[in-house]
Every structure is written in C-alpha cells, then in structure tokens.
Design a protein around this motif. Structure first.
Motif, PDB file in Angstrom:
ATOM      1  N   GLY A   1       0.786  -1.225   0.000  1.00 46.10           N
ATOM      2  CA  GLY A   1       0.000   0.000   0.000  1.00 46.10           C
ATOM      3  C   GLY A   1       0.814   1.270   0.000  1.00 46.10           C
ATOM      4  N   ARG A   2       2.040   1.203  -0.509  1.00 47.35           N
ATOM      5  CA  ARG A   2       2.894   2.386  -0.515  1.00 47.35           C
ATOM      6  C   ARG A   2       3.129   2.950  -1.913  1.00 47.35           C
ATOM      7  N   ARG A   3       2.610   2.260  -2.913  1.00 47.91           N
ATOM      8  CA  ARG A   3       2.780   2.712  -4.298  1.00 47.91           C
ATOM      9  C   ARG A   3       1.515   2.382  -5.079  1.00 47.91           C
ATOM     10  N   PHE A   4       1.424   2.918  -6.303  1.00 48.75           N
ATOM     11  CA  PHE A   4       0.354   2.507  -7.199  1.00 48.75           C
ATOM     12  C   PHE A   4       0.524   1.030  -7.550  1.00 48.75           C
ATOM     13  N   THR A   5      -0.569   0.363  -7.842  1.00 53.46           N
ATOM     14  CA  THR A   5      -0.496  -1.014  -8.316  1.00 53.46           C
ATOM     15  C   THR A   5       0.207  -1.055  -9.671  1.00 53.46           C
ATOM     16  N   ASN A   6       1.186  -1.924  -9.793  1.00 53.50           N
ATOM     17  CA  ASN A   6       1.867  -2.093 -11.080  1.00 53.50           C
ATOM     18  C   ASN A   6       0.954  -2.865 -12.022  1.00 53.50           C
ATOM     19  N   ALA A   7       0.268  -2.159 -12.883  1.00 53.82           N
ATOM     20  CA  ALA A   7      -0.751  -2.780 -13.738  1.00 53.82           C
ATOM     21  C   ALA A   7      -0.303  -2.942 -15.178  1.00 53.82           C
ATOM     22  N   HIS A   8       0.962  -2.635 -15.482  1.00 59.53           N
ATOM     23  CA  HIS A   8       1.400  -2.742 -16.879  1.00 59.53           C
ATOM     24  C   HIS A   8       2.877  -3.112 -16.962  1.00 59.53           C
ATOM     25  N   GLU A   9       3.249  -3.589 -18.130  1.00 60.77           N
ATOM     26  CA  GLU A   9       4.647  -3.727 -18.506  1.00 60.77           C
ATOM     27  C   GLU A   9       4.832  -3.022 -19.843  1.00 60.77           C
ATOM     28  N   THR A  10       6.071  -2.729 -20.186  1.00 57.19           N
ATOM     29  CA  THR A  10       6.373  -1.985 -21.406  1.00 57.19           C
ATOM     30  C   THR A  10       7.177  -2.850 -22.359  1.00 57.19           C
ATOM     31  N   LEU A  11       6.771  -2.826 -23.620  1.00 51.76           N
ATOM     32  CA  LEU A  11       7.543  -3.488 -24.674  1.00 51.76           C
ATOM     33  C   LEU A  11       8.133  -2.417 -25.581  1.00 51.76           C
ATOM     34  N   ILE A  12       9.393  -2.576 -25.924  1.00 52.82           N
ATOM     35  CA  ILE A  12      10.030  -1.696 -26.912  1.00 52.82           C
ATOM     36  C   ILE A  12      10.187  -2.486 -28.207  1.00 52.82           C
ATOM     37  N   TRP A  13       9.693  -1.912 -29.293  1.00 52.29           N
ATOM     38  CA  TRP A  13       9.840  -2.507 -30.624  1.00 52.29           C
ATOM     39  C   TRP A  13      10.826  -1.636 -31.394  1.00 52.29           C
ATOM     40  N   ALA A  14      11.896  -2.246 -31.880  1.00 55.13           N
ATOM     41  CA  ALA A  14      12.940  -1.484 -32.568  1.00 55.13           C
ATOM     42  C   ALA A  14      13.449  -2.266 -33.769  1.00 55.13           C
ATOM     43  N   SER A  15      13.755  -1.543 -34.845  1.00 62.13           N
ATOM     44  CA  SER A  15      14.389  -2.175 -36.004  1.00 62.13           C
ATOM     45  C   SER A  15      15.897  -2.228 -35.781  1.00 62.13           C
ATOM     46  N   ARG A  16      16.571  -3.053 -36.585  1.00 63.77           N
ATOM     47  CA  ARG A  16      18.012  -3.227 -36.408  1.00 63.77           C
ATOM     48  C   ARG A  16      18.754  -1.899 -36.538  1.00 63.77           C
ATOM     49  N   ASP A  17      18.330  -1.067 -37.482  1.00 59.49           N
ATOM     50  CA  ASP A  17      18.876   0.278 -37.598  1.00 59.49           C
ATOM     51  C   ASP A  17      17.842   1.175 -38.267  1.00 59.49           C
ATOM     52  N   ASP A  18      18.195   2.431 -38.471  1.00 61.44           N
ATOM     53  CA  ASP A  18      17.194   3.389 -38.955  1.00 61.44           C
ATOM     54  C   ASP A  18      16.848   3.221 -40.429  1.00 61.44           C
ATOM     55  N   SER A  19      17.585   2.391 -41.155  1.00 56.40           N
ATOM     56  CA  SER A  19      17.289   2.178 -42.577  1.00 56.40           C
ATOM     57  C   SER A  19      16.626   0.817 -42.840  1.00 56.40           C
ATOM     58  N   SER A  20      16.351   0.062 -41.792  1.00 55.09           N
ATOM     59  CA  SER A  20      15.754  -1.270 -41.962  1.00 55.09           C
ATOM     60  C   SER A  20      14.340  -1.176 -42.531  1.00 55.09           C
ATOM     61  N   LYS A  21      14.054  -2.035 -43.506  1.00 52.52           N
ATOM     62  CA  LYS A  21      12.691  -2.149 -44.039  1.00 52.52           C
ATOM     63  C   LYS A  21      11.989  -3.263 -43.260  1.00 52.52           C
ATOM     64  N   TYR A  22      11.623  -2.932 -42.051  1.00 55.20           N
ATOM     65  CA  TYR A  22      11.080  -3.904 -41.113  1.00 55.20           C
ATOM     66  C   TYR A  22       9.678  -4.356 -41.520  1.00 55.20           C
ATOM     67  N   CYS A  23       9.289  -5.506 -41.030  1.00 55.85           N
ATOM     68  CA  CYS A  23       7.972  -6.083 -41.323  1.00 55.85           C
ATOM     69  C   CYS A  23       6.924  -5.502 -40.371  1.00 55.85           C
TER      70      CYS A  23
END
Length: 368
Positions: free
Chosen positions: A135-157
């Motif tokens: 009861g000392r913090r907000f309930t942790n109700a989420h997780e975070t996913l980072i989606w990244a391409s290999r580099d800035d020129s990648s033609k990712y799917c």
C-alpha cells in the motif's frame, strides 16, 4: 588455435539451446534471424519475502537469474546480449524487448546506444494485475515493450492492415489490454506451483508475431523460459530458436511445444493493404491485352472519355498523360486515383480498370 565452426541456422531452427545466452548467441550465424523477442531478467531488486495481508507468501521472482550485484553489472550484461542480437538479426530485422519500470528505461538507452531504431513503445495493460500489498505505491498494472528495427534504414515487417482488421477496422494502438497468464495455459511443477514466475501469455506473443513476422520467419528468444515464443511460433507457422540456461524450464518448454499444433495453412493468411501488393503499371494491362491500344475509357458517369495510347498514356482532347494525371485534369483536381476513376466497357457493363489490375495481380500470385 582451433577454428570455431558456426552451424548453419537451419540446423538451429525449432531447437532449444541449453546454456548461457551470451555463449549460445555466438553460435548463431550473423544476419540469420528475422525477429528477436526478449524477456530478459528484470533485476527487480526485491529485499526479502513479499507477503499478502494474511501473511501468506507471494510467489514472486526471487531466483538467482534475476539478481545482479549493481546497475553497472546489469547494464554490461544487457549491452552484451543486445549487441549479439543485433549481430544475428538480418538487415531488415527487428527486436521486441519487454520489461518493467525496474529495467526497461536502461534497456531503451542501451538499444539506442547500439544503433537500434526505436519504432514504438507498447504498454501491456494487465486486466488482472497483482495488487500492491504494502500500500505504498500505485499497483503495477502494466509492462512496457520496446519494438525497434536493427537500424534506422531497416525495411522492417509490419502488417498494418492485418492489425487494423484484428482491431475491428480501427488502427491498432500502442496500448494492449491483455490478461496475465493463468489457468490451463500456466505451466505447473509436480507440486502444482508455477513452473516459471514470469510466464508470458500466448495472446501477447500472438499479437507480436502476427504484426511483425511472416510465415516461415525465424524468431529468436534468448531468454526462452517455458517456451511461449516457441509454442506461438509453431502455431503460426514460424520457426524459432530458443536459448535457456535452466534445464527445468527447457524441459517444460519442450513438452509444451511438442503438444502444440500448427494452425491450418489457409487460416494463417492475413489481410494485406494495397501498398503491400505488387505494383502493376497501366502499360502491363496493354501488354496483357486486357486493354487495347485505341480503346476508349470513361469516367464513372460515362460523360468524359479518353483514348488509350500505345505508350500507356491516355489522351483527352488536347491533353495527354498518365491515367492519374488526366483523371485529375478533367476533374479540375490536384490528384486522382486513375485506377478507380477510369472504366472500360465489357459487355453491357462498365468495369473499373482496377478490376483488370487485380486480375493481373492474381495471375502473378499464382505463379509466385
């Protein structure tokens, strides 16, 4: 000095490599993987047991694999495995990393330092999160996913249209509401306890793979755990490579994947938008004999006519150009989609030339 021979990636497909992820990653050939999904240690920094108000113990993450001596040690480990993942990714490959507030910001910084290009951060909002017992913090109700391409020129799917259909014809947002892994999906040990404390739900991996991979792609999971990535990959007609250092988890994953069936091939087809379809120039319709040189094409109201010329241009009075340029000109508009504007007469009906283009695309798909 001995020479290390790295195996062909096809011999690693749909296998679980038992061992430390940094050691096993070096066995994978460079530029051989389409997607990485990583659920690394979160470095939760728990001090002592976590108990409920009734003093019963919470089955939290207190395993040795989640403990690091310092943030510096954790960062060094993160940088090492992310660098190896970038090495094995194909030029147009991408990575997903999931984490909590304990580690995801450090992971994001290192991703950028190594040259990855962040595309989205996605919030997984849990429908049934664990309460905050102290009861000392907000309930942790989420997780975070980072989606990244290999580099800035990648033609990712990215299957934009499929995700839009999945979401009732609304653009898929970067906040996903999904339940935790519970019930029959949760793997248990012989005592009936959770086999792995942080098993991810299949629905999460299904969304990731449907959005950012194609059938036949190779998905690498360097922290394989109980094999959610492998099970979903098998369901969806993808290949996987798993790395897991704990034998008990790997054993559970093998049994789980063996009992997983691939969905029917025709059910794995997804919606594609026009941008993903092969380009068919208007001249191709002339070459195929679907439109004749000298034939008259008409606007939808049958009031404006243009004549098809041998080079694929069309002429209307004193103006000539592409189907798009002349379509815009006759309407006094800045732009026009000539494929849907112009029609040809076929029997008693007026048919948009876009239908003829679709016929060519269907023939191309049949040959491919």
């Amino acid at each position: 000095m001995g020479v290390i021979v790295k195996p062909d990636v096809k011999f690693l497909q749909n296998q679980i490599l038992l061992g430390d992820c940094l050691t096993e990653l070096k066995k994978i050939p460079a530029a051989s993987v389409d997607l990485v999904f990583a659920d690394p240690p979160y470095n939760l920094q728990l001090n002592g047991d976590l108990t409920r108000p009734d003093q019963s113990k919470v089955d939290a993450v207190d395993d040795a694999w989640d403990k690091f001596a310092s943030f510096a040690d954790y960062d060094a480990f993160t940088r090492a495995w992310l660098a190896e993942c970038r090495r094995v990714l194909k030029p147009n490959g991408a990575i997903w990393v999931i984490g909590s507030y304990h580690n995801i910001f450090r992971v994001g910084t290192i991703l950028q330092d190594l040259g990855y290009w962040i595309l989205n951060d996605v919030v997984w909002r849990k429908t049934n999160p664990m309460p905050n017992f102290r009861g000392r913090r907000f309930t942790n109700a989420h997780e975070t996913l980072i989606w990244a391409s290999r580099d800035d020129s990648s033609k990712y799917c990215f299957h934009y249209d499929a995700m839009k259909v999945f979401n009732d014809d609304q653009q898929m947002r970067s906040d996903w509401t999904l339940p935790l892994c519970t019930g029959g999906e949760r793997l248990k040990d012989k005592k009936g306890d959770k086999l792995h404390p942080t098993q991810k739900p299949e629905s999460l991996l299904q969304r990731v793979m449907l959005a950012t991979t194609n059938p036949g792609d190779i998905v690498l999971d360097p922290f394989f755990g109980t094999g959610t990535t492998g099970a979903v990959a098998k369901q969806l007609g993808r290949n996987f490579i798993g790395i897991e250092r704990e034998e008990v988890y790997a054993r559970g994953a093998r049994a789980r994947i063996a009992n997983t069936e691939m969905l029917p091939e025709d059910a794995l087809k997804t919606t594609t938008g026009k941008r993903a379809e092969p380009r068919v120039p208007f001249g191709t319709l002339i070459e195929r004999g679907l439109v004749k040189v000298g034939e008259t094409i008409y606007d939808p109201s049958y009031r404006i006519a243009a004549r098809v010329r041998v080079d694929g241009s069309v002429a209307c009075k004193d103006n000539s150009g592409s189907i798009h340029k002349i379509g815009a000109h006759v309407q006094g508009a800045e732009a026009c989609n000539g494929w849907t504007f112009w029609h040809v007469k076929r029997g008693p009906n007026m048919v948009p030339i876009d239908l003829l283009r679709q016929q060519v695309r269907a023939e191309m798909a049949a040959v491919a």
